[in-house]
Design an enzyme around this catalytic site. Structure first.
Site, PDB file in Angstrom:
ATOM      1  N   ASP A 165     -60.306  62.027  -0.436  1.00 12.82           N
ATOM      2  CA  ASP A 165     -59.158  62.486   0.343  1.00 12.82           C
ATOM      3  C   ASP A 165     -58.345  63.450  -0.516  1.00 12.82           C
ATOM      4  O   ASP A 165     -58.293  63.312  -1.741  1.00 12.82           O
ATOM      5  CB  ASP A 165     -58.273  61.306   0.764  1.00 12.82           C
ATOM      6  N   ASP A 179     -61.241  63.038   8.596  1.00 14.05           N
ATOM      7  CA  ASP A 179     -60.232  62.240   9.301  1.00 14.05           C
ATOM      8  C   ASP A 179     -59.551  63.074  10.383  1.00 14.05           C
ATOM      9  O   ASP A 179     -59.308  62.597  11.496  1.00 14.05           O
ATOM     10  CB  ASP A 179     -59.177  61.725   8.314  1.00 14.05           C
TER      11      ASP A 179
END
Length: 206
Positions: A165, A179
């Site tokens: 991330d 995401d």
């Protein structure tokens, strides 16, 4: 997976109708499903919708994969990069949980869920006659594949890998492009459901 198809409400054939639903014809079909050809051209149109689904999925997956490769090579173990002051930064982290960092103790379960989502979407593809649904499912598929790739190939091990991330808004969880694709696809599906449009192009009567 069969239960998931039942919940979504996709009939076995693209011409199936009933229970308050109708298959739009001509211009109505074009407006409802994003098509620019008559409903009679069902099979070619269905193949084009499948092509759109996999094209969107491939683009989303490639964008996510390339961004993660750059982040790992250039940003990991380095200070965050400020994009909009403190409000938005690029900061590399490894997330063993679900989207936005939730549930780090259930990595294997999330991996299985992602794999199941991919299988369900692949099965639904053969019944797909709606362009908006093709885009939505393509976003879901590409996002699921992006994070599943991390689960399988990254440390600490197969099916337990931590997702990369890097998008870090202020006062919000850090996330990635996969995401984002999943969330956008989910929002589009909700909107299509409110409009009464099914993946096969049928429209619910009011």
């Amino acid at each position: 997976m069969a239960e998931a198809e039942r919940i979504i409400g996709t009939p076995d054939t693209p011409d199936a109708a009933g229970n308050g639903r109708e298959r739009p014809d001509g211009a109505a079909a074009a407006a409802a499903s994003g098509a620019d050809e008559p409903a009679a051209a069902g099979r070619p149109r269905g193949k084009r919708r499948i092509a759109v689904l996999f094209a969107v999925a491939t683009f989303a997956y490639a964008l996510d994969l390339i961004s993660k490769m750059i982040v790992v090579a250039k940003l990991e173990h380095h200070p965050p990069i400020e994009i909009i002051g403190d409000w938005l930064k690029f900061e590399a982290i490894r997330n063993a949980g679900a989207a936005f960092g939730f549930g780090e103790a259930f990595t294997v379960i999330f991996t299985m869920i992602a794999a199941a989502v991919i299988v369900v979407i692949a099965r639904l593809a053969r019944k797909l006659y709606s362009l908006p649904w093709a885009i939505a499912l393509g976003l879901l598929l590409g996002g699921a594949l992006g994070n599943l790739t991390d689960r399988i190939f990254r440390a600490p091990g197969v099916f337990e890998g931590a997702v990369v991330d890097f998008i870090a808004p202020k006062h919000f969880a850090v996330f990635n492009l996969a995401d984002s694709a999943i969330v956008c696809g989910g929002i589009l599906i909700v909107l299509l459901s409110f409009k009464g449009l099914d993946p096969d192009g049928t429209v619910h009567k009011d």
